[in-house]
Design a protein around this motif. Structure first.
Motif, mmCIF file in Angstrom:
data_model
loop_
_atom_site.group_PDB
_atom_site.id
_atom_site.type_symbol
_atom_site.label_atom_id
_atom_site.label_comp_id
_atom_site.label_asym_id
_atom_site.label_seq_id
_atom_site.Cartn_x
_atom_site.Cartn_y
_atom_site.Cartn_z
ATOM 1 N N ASN A 136 1.098 -1.363 -0.376
ATOM 2 C CA ASN A 136 -0.054 -0.217 0.203
ATOM 3 C C ASN A 136 0.944 1.509 0.052
ATOM 4 O O ASN A 136 0.451 2.187 0.604
ATOM 5 N N GLU B 287 -6.920 -2.204 1.567
ATOM 6 C CA GLU B 287 -7.294 -0.677 2.745
ATOM 7 C C GLU B 287 -6.032 0.430 1.601
ATOM 8 O O GLU B 287 -6.520 1.229 1.699
ATOM 9 N N GLY C 63 -7.947 -6.384 6.321
ATOM 10 C CA GLY C 63 -9.239 -6.161 5.040
ATOM 11 C C GLY C 63 -8.508 -7.594 4.830
ATOM 12 O O GLY C 63 -9.748 -8.093 4.052
ATOM 13 N N GLN D 175 -2.862 -6.144 8.140
ATOM 14 C CA GLN D 175 -3.538 -5.029 7.325
ATOM 15 C C GLN D 175 -4.828 -5.641 7.594
ATOM 16 O O GLN D 175 -4.908 -6.553 6.368
#
Ligand code: FES
Ligand code: FES
Length: 155
Positions: A8, A75, A34, A32
Motif C-alpha cells: 500500500n 486498505e 482487510g 492489514q
C-alpha cells in the motif's frame, strides 16, 4: 527469511517463516486486517490482493514470493476522507451484505477495471466467477462494477 516488498505504498522489510502465506503475513504480521482467508485453497477469492497490477489469491502465494513486488490490499484502495468511487458504487448498488467477500471483490474489481475499463457485464461476470459471495446473488456487484467504469477511464 527476510522479505522486502511494497505494501500500500509503504516499504515493508520483515522476517517470515518460509511457509508463511502472503495472506497470513499481511493480516497477522503486518496487521492489514482487510485481507482474510475463506477457503485457504484458492477457490473463494476472499483473500485476493493486487500484486504488480494483477489480482492474486494471497492464500496461494508465499510471502517470500512477494520479494520486490508492489502489493495492494483493500486498505490501499481507500482514502481517509471519503469512500473511493469504487467503494461508493458498491454502497450505492447494495453490492455487499455481510461483507466477508467484499475485500476480495473490491481488489478483483480494481485490478480488472484498471486494465479493462471498457469491460462489459459478461466480462465482469467472467472475472467475478472466481470470487464467491453467499449473500448478494452477484447482480448488485456486477452493477456496481459496471457503473464504476467511468472512474477508470471508460469513455
Ligand atoms: S482464501 Fe484464498 S481463495 Fe479462498
Ligand atoms: S456479502 Fe456476504 S459473502 Fe458476499
Amino acid at each position: 527469511m527476510k522479505v522486502e516488498f511494497e505494501l500500500n505504498g509503504a516499504r515493508v522489510d520483515i522476517d517470515v517463516a518460509p511457509r508463511t502465506t502472503l495472506a497470513d503475513c499481511i493480516r497477522h504480521q503486518l496487521l492489514q486486517t482487510g485481507t482474510h482467508v475463506g477457503c485457504e485453497h484458492g477457490v473463494c477469492g476472499a483473500c485476493t490482493v493486487i500484486v504488480d497490477g494483477a489480482a492474486v489469491r494471497s492464500c496461494l502465494m508465499l510471502a517470500v514470493q512477494a520479494e520486490g513486488a508492489r502489493v495492494t490490499t483493500v486498505e490501499g484502495l481507500s482514502h481517509e476522507a471519503a469512500l473511493s468511487p469504487l467503494q461508493a458504487s458498491f454502497r450505492k448498488h447494495h453490492a455487499l451484505q455481510c461483507g466477508f467477500c467484499t475485500p476480495g471483490m473490491l481488489t478483483t474489481a480494481h485490478a480488472l477495471l484498471s486494465e479493462e475499463p471498457e469491460a462489459d457485464r459478461e466480462r465482469i461476470r467472467e472475472v467475478l466467477s472466481g470470487n464467491l459471495c453467499r449473500c448478494t446473488g452477484y447482480i448488485p456487484i456486477v452493477e456496481a462494477m459496471y457503473a464504476a467504469r467511468v472512474h477508470y477511464g471508460k469513455k
